[in-house]
Motif scaffolding. Structure first.
Motif, short mmCIF file in Angstrom:
data_model
loop_
_atom_site.label_atom_id
_atom_site.label_comp_id
_atom_site.label_asym_id
_atom_site.label_seq_id
_atom_site.Cartn_x
_atom_site.Cartn_y
_atom_site.Cartn_z
N ASP A 128 15.84 67.35 42.80
CA ASP A 128 16.60 66.33 42.09
C ASP A 128 16.75 66.76 40.64
O ASP A 128 16.22 67.80 40.22
CB ASP A 128 15.96 64.94 42.20
N ASN B 221 23.92 53.94 41.48
CA ASN B 221 23.22 54.04 40.20
C ASN B 221 23.97 53.42 39.03
O ASN B 221 23.59 53.60 37.88
CB ASN B 221 22.89 55.50 39.91
N ARG C 76 19.72 58.56 34.96
CA ARG C 76 19.66 57.53 35.99
C ARG C 76 19.85 58.10 37.39
O ARG C 76 19.43 57.51 38.39
CB ARG C 76 20.68 56.42 35.70
N CYS D 235 16.40 60.90 40.28
CA CYS D 235 15.65 61.02 41.53
C CYS D 235 16.56 61.06 42.76
O CYS D 235 16.06 61.03 43.89
CB CYS D 235 14.66 59.88 41.66
N PHE E 268 15.03 54.42 33.39
CA PHE E 268 15.20 55.67 34.12
C PHE E 268 14.17 55.77 35.25
O PHE E 268 13.04 55.31 35.10
CB PHE E 268 15.09 56.86 33.17
N PRO E 269 14.53 56.39 36.37
CA PRO E 269 13.66 56.38 37.55
C PRO E 269 12.52 57.39 37.45
O PRO E 269 12.49 58.23 36.56
CB PRO E 269 14.62 56.78 38.68
N GLY E 270 11.60 57.28 38.38
CA GLY E 270 10.52 58.25 38.52
C GLY E 270 9.14 57.73 38.21
O GLY E 270 8.15 58.36 38.59
N GLY E 271 9.05 56.61 37.50
CA GLY E 271 7.76 56.02 37.22
C GLY E 271 6.87 56.90 36.35
O GLY E 271 7.29 57.93 35.81
N ARG F 88 10.93 63.41 32.47
CA ARG F 88 11.92 62.66 31.68
C ARG F 88 11.79 62.97 30.20
O ARG F 88 12.81 63.17 29.51
CB ARG F 88 11.77 61.15 31.92
#
Length: 301
Positions: free
Chosen positions: A141, A167, A185, A188, A233-236, A243
């Motif tokens: 990704d 998204n 965004r 992932c 923004f994703p991914g935690g 990021r």
């Protein structure tokens, strides 16, 4: 349904849009539709577009910025992939055929980007060709791609339409940095491929480039910081460092440009806003250099 929907926003580009459209018409791969969105132009861009009636779809909106214009074009799109092209840039005859090959060979990735060729005159394009082998970099990704620059504006972007819609599309404001925001965004979404060779589009350097507006670039950097802090923004937490790496890659040049151009308070604000992230990334050379510029100039209006 076409494989590609080509989305082109236009604002006061009557002198350039002809060349951009001709570069699309010259594609060796023909399964595409062209959607051009006039973003409230005040020159005769609309008249130029009307000369292509029957070959392109023309939409119009009050001036709202390129992100909103692209989003409007996507609403009309039918293609499986969205291929974005700015109205001052050019494709090469092999561009869509190369993207098609990547899509087939790499299992329909969510997000593809292409290498730019920067030019300032048409004469400089004569040496560009696709005689070498196709070279790509493939990642699970976008977040996994690290902090190396792999795209150069929205004309680099080809995005699967379902992924784009899921998204939320581009930031709809009249802003800079909507490309970096969307890429994060998409961070992932399954499958990111960058085409390293051949060059996939020509980026025209001229005074009208929106990215030349430093104040807007500073505002775009501030938005990236704010959105990361808000968890947009994703991914935690487990992908935070990836990021940080990408966000700081965008912001470091802006910090240095702001210092050099006398926007000292803005530069300090961006420097402090990303200090912990750059420290974690071990970007000590940048931190020391920027700190030296801060001390040397002092914080003044």
């Amino acid at each position: 349904m076409s494989l590609f929907s080509v989305i082109i926003p236009v604002y006061n580009r009557a002198q350039l849009i002809d060349n951009t459209l001709q570069s699309v018409f010259q594609q060796s791969f023909r399964d595409y539709e062209i959607i051009v969105v006039d973003d409230g132009s005040t020159d005769n861009s609309r008249d130029v577009l009307q000369t292509y009636a029957g070959r392109i779809v023309v939409l119009s909106q009050p001036n709202s910025g390129p992100g909103a214009a692209r989003n409007l074009g996507v609403q009309r799109a039918q293609g499986k992939y969205l291929a974005f092209l700015d109205s001052d840039d050019l494709w090469f005859p092999w561009t869509l055929e190369t993207y098609r090959k990547v899509i087939l060979e790499k299992g329909e990735p969510s997000f593809i980007t292409g290498k730019q060729y920067v030019f300032s005159s048409a004469a400089s394009l004569s040496g560009v060709d696709n005689k070498g082998p196709l070279r790509v970099e493939e990642f699970p990704d976008y977040l996994a791609s690290g902090d190396e620059w792999r795209w150069f504006g929205v004309s680099s972007f080809v995005i699967r339409r379902d992924v784009f819609s899921k998204n939320g599309g581009f930031d709809g404001g009249n802003v800079n940095g909507e490309d970096a925001d969307l890429a994060l965004r998409l961070g992932c979404a399954d499958g990111f491929v960058h085409v390293c060779s051949p060059a996939m589009f020509g980026y025209l350097e001229h005074e009208g480039n929106i990215t030349s507006d430093l104040k807007k670039n500073i505002e775009a950097s501030e938005r990236l910081i704010a959105r990361e802090r808000k968890g947009i923004f994703p991914g935690g937490a487990e992908r935070a460092m990836e990021r940080y790496s990408i966000i700081c890659r965008h912001i470091r040049p802006c910090v240095l440009s702001a210092f050099s151009s006398g926007y000292t308070k803005d530069a300090v604000r961006l420097f402090l806003g990303t200090f912990k992230w750059n420290w974690k990334l071990r970007r000590f050379k940048f931190l020391v250099g920027a700190l030296g510029m801060m001390i040397g100039r002092g914080v003044r209006r």
